[in-house]
Enzyme design. Structure first.
Site, mmCIF file in Angstrom:
data_model
loop_
_atom_site.group_PDB
_atom_site.id
_atom_site.type_symbol
_atom_site.label_atom_id
_atom_site.label_comp_id
_atom_site.label_asym_id
_atom_site.label_seq_id
_atom_site.Cartn_x
_atom_site.Cartn_y
_atom_site.Cartn_z
ATOM 1 N N TYR A 65 -33.632 -5.560 -23.186
ATOM 2 C CA TYR A 65 -33.874 -6.294 -21.940
ATOM 3 C C TYR A 65 -33.544 -7.778 -22.052
ATOM 4 C CZ TYR A 65 -36.053 -2.026 -20.283
ATOM 5 O OH TYR A 65 -36.272 -0.732 -19.888
ATOM 6 N N GLY A 66 -34.125 -8.465 -23.030
ATOM 7 C CA GLY A 66 -33.878 -9.892 -23.151
ATOM 8 C C GLY A 66 -32.427 -10.216 -23.440
ATOM 9 N N ASN A 163 -37.434 4.872 -22.573
ATOM 10 C CA ASN A 163 -38.749 4.750 -21.949
ATOM 11 C C ASN A 163 -38.803 5.545 -20.646
ATOM 12 O OD1 ASN A 163 -37.590 3.133 -19.903
ATOM 13 N ND2 ASN A 163 -38.111 1.236 -20.941
ATOM 14 N N GLY A 164 -40.010 5.630 -20.080
ATOM 15 C CA GLY A 164 -40.197 6.358 -18.828
ATOM 16 C C GLY A 164 -39.800 5.571 -17.601
ATOM 17 N N MET A 166 -41.231 2.983 -16.242
ATOM 18 C CA MET A 166 -42.316 2.434 -15.420
ATOM 19 C C MET A 166 -42.207 0.915 -15.384
ATOM 20 S SD MET A 166 -45.585 4.873 -16.270
ATOM 21 C CE MET A 166 -46.585 4.287 -14.905
ATOM 22 N N GLU A 403 -51.506 5.499 -17.777
ATOM 23 C CA GLU A 403 -50.445 6.245 -17.108
ATOM 24 C C GLU A 403 -50.860 7.710 -17.008
ATOM 25 O OE1 GLU A 403 -46.802 6.091 -19.216
ATOM 26 O OE2 GLU A 403 -46.784 3.903 -19.421
ATOM 27 N N HIS A 488 -44.918 0.035 -27.098
ATOM 28 C CA HIS A 488 -44.802 -1.283 -26.477
ATOM 29 C C HIS A 488 -45.016 -2.416 -27.474
ATOM 30 C CE1 HIS A 488 -46.412 0.829 -22.561
ATOM 31 N NE2 HIS A 488 -45.134 1.106 -22.800
ATOM 32 N N ASN A 526 -47.082 -1.829 -18.588
ATOM 33 C CA ASN A 526 -45.818 -1.604 -19.282
ATOM 34 C C ASN A 526 -45.031 -2.918 -19.304
ATOM 35 O OD1 ASN A 526 -46.778 0.793 -17.703
ATOM 36 N ND2 ASN A 526 -45.382 1.796 -19.109
ATOM 37 N N PHE A 528 -41.702 -4.079 -19.854
ATOM 38 C CA PHE A 528 -40.299 -4.488 -19.820
ATOM 39 C C PHE A 528 -39.939 -5.362 -18.619
ATOM 40 C CE2 PHE A 528 -39.573 -0.235 -17.739
ATOM 41 C CZ PHE A 528 -38.816 -0.624 -16.636
#
Length: 548
Positions: A65-66, A163-164, A166, A403, A488, A526, A528
């Site tokens: 992500y980053g 990941n899911g 979320m 979750e 996480h 979550n 992200f």
């Protein structure tokens, strides 16, 4: 559970042994499925990787992500960017015609350089579900440290691959505890909206949810939560909900409804490959070297940084070592990858001026898992979407958000399954072990007891209200809680401590951290979206002030 009947059996109940007998053949078939070998996979058409001796204006270590945010925004500002990714570029189908395997059929593609799978749920109805696989640079890394296993995505796209999806923005009231040095007004007015737009976040259609067979498990979770007085909420996700409706209608190739998520999703889920990285590549200024691993970063004599990179093959062997020069380096290898690399560079003298905060403030977002055995009149459905879309919120009163997670076995389980995020206050630290040449994490499984206590504020009450019990057949050894894992990982190079308030590493101009290592251990949800939003904030400042 021994040989007791499942809760609420009555005269028509089924004993646990009887239930196992009826489902054992199905689970046996599941365990034996997916025997695809690396030799059967079609070869990938790889782009030319970074050359030995190259000089690049910006080197981004990692494609999660980053790193993806940094690459896109730097490219849009006119900077040429090269991204280094330890994992593969997942763009070539195997002999089964699919890039990614199902959750129930792990094969060589599933795990990073392991010879045996290590699923978060290790047992089911008395059957161990892990199996031997060929060693391969697979998509999910189950990285073992003392007291905890950290699950991480490996490949171009990082954690977004596994990941899911979320995509949760923390409550504004909780933000000060997440990132105390960051202006919340800016984050909620500008950077969270920017991140959600960039990631393609959306919400399930509530009317469809109420009738879809694949979310019966989530509706049972809603009923139980609300009957015990808990707040239940829909949770946004990056899955294409219109595509999932087509899956359910039989008009599109099934993906979330075919048990795909933990080892990748072939259709429907918007990973970074479809969002930030696609935009970054479209600029023509971003290139990616997959199966490359940064091993050293040190100041170069003529300015910038000398970066040593190992190129590996699909069995993890180093096939080439390259030295390149980068004007700026952005560490984006994830909380664990960035932390391990930085403590190594400080301890071995490559970057001795890094401060004493490097490696500290690591946490696991309070992750614990559990399952509940429901009554036979409360089936959760044999068809379950792999994409979670709801949660139970007891954060303010009990320190837990849970979750309502799927258990996509393809059979009726009468089970509710949960991944909880809790206010676990414990923090670990990465240190360099010179004797072994590795970075160690000091974490104790006993530190998860606070997380279990917080999760129990939800599930003890639900079990009491419903007359149900915890499942003891999911994690081996009659365990109720999986307290030895996290999905996480956060921290290890904390913002405004190891770095300044925008991710610039203290002691070195042109070195930045721009991933989850900046966040001190917990996001309350979550993580992200927060990682993405923080990266958007930081890279905007860096471009404006450092790249003039």
């Amino acid at each position: 559970m021994g040989d007791k009947t499942l809760p609420g059996n009555g005269p028509k109940g089924i004993s646990r042994r009887g239930f196992i007998g009826r489902t054992g053949s199905i689970l046996g078939a599941v365990a034996l499925a997916g025997h695809i070998t690396p030799a059967q996979a079609a070869p990938a058409a790889a782009a030319a990787p970074i050359a030995d001796g190259a000089r690049v204006p910006a080197l981004v270590v990692g494609t999660g992500y980053g790193g993806s945010v940094a690459a896109l925004r730097l490219a849009q500002a006119g900077v040429d960017v090269h991204m280094i990714e330890m994992g593969m570029s997942w763009d070539t189908p195997g002999s089964d015609g699919k890039i990614f395997p199902k959750v129930t059929s792990p094969d060589y593609r599933s795990f990073w350089l392991r010879t045996r799978t290590k699923a978060p749920l290790s047992n089911f109805l008395g059957f161990p579900i892990d199996k031997d696989v060929p060693k391969y640079t697979g998509i999910l890394d189950a990285e073992d440290f003392a007291g905890i296993t950290v699950y991480q995505g490996r490949g171009v796209g990082g954690g977004s691959l596994v990941n899911g999806g979320m995509a949760v923005t923390p409550k504004r009231a909780n933000f000060a505890a997440v990132l105390p040095s960051v202006d919340a007004d800016e984050m909620y007015a500008t950077y969270y909206p920017r991140a959600n737009a960039g990631l393609g976040v959306g919400m399930i259609d509530p009317a469809w949810f109420d009738t879809a067979d694949c979310y019966q498990f989530s509706r049972v979770g809603r009923k139980h939560a609300q009957r015990s007085g808990f707040a239940w909420t829909f949770v946004p996700d990056v899955y294409d909900w219109d595509y999932m409706k087509q899956e359910a209608a039989g008009t599109a190739t099934k993906s979330a409804l075919a048990g795909e998520i933990l080892y990748g999703n072939n259709h429907g889920k918007k990973s970074l490959v479809q969002t930030y990285l696609a935009q970054a590549r479209a600029t023509g200024k971003v290139t990616i070297s997959a199966l490359h691993k940064v091993t050293s970063v040190s100041p170069a004599a003529g300015g910038g940084y000398t970066v040593t990179i190992d190129q590996i093959n699909t069995t993890g062997d180093t096939v080439a070592t390259k030295t390149v020069t980068a004007d700026r380096v952005f560490f984006a290898a994830g909380s664990v990858g960035t932390s391990k690399l930085l403590v190594k560079l400080k301890a071995t003298g490559a970057l001795p001026n890094l401060n004493s905060e490097v490696g500290k403030g690591w946490g696991e977002n309070g992750n614990v898992m559990c399952g509940r055995a429901n009554h036979l009149w409360d089936p959760t459905g044999k068809l379950q979407s792999t994409i979670p879309c709801s949660g139970i919120d007891n954060w303010d009163a009990g320190g837990a958000f849970a979750e309502v997670a799927p258990l996509p076995t393809g059979i009726e389980t009468y089970a509710s399954f949960y991944l909880s995020i809790t206010k676990n206050p414990n923090r670990g630290e990465f240190t360099w072990n010179a004797a072994t040449g590795t970075a160690d994490l000091n974490w104790q499984t006993a530190w998860k007891q606070s997380s279990i206590g917080m999760a129990k504020t939800i599930f003890d009450k639900i079990n009491s209200k419903e007359g149900t019990i915890y499942r003891t057949d999911l994690f081996g050894g009659n365990k109720i809680w999986n307290d030895t894992l996290t999905y996480h990982p956060l921290g290890g190079a904390v913002l405004n401590k190891a770095t300044d308030n925008y991710g610039r590493l203290h002691g070195y101009t042109g070195l930045y951290v721009i991933d989850g290592a900046l966040i001190p251990g917990n996001t309350s949800v979550n993580p992200f979206v927060t990682i993405t939003a923080l990266a958007e904030r930081n890279i905007e400042k860096i471009i404006a002030t450092d790249l003039r």
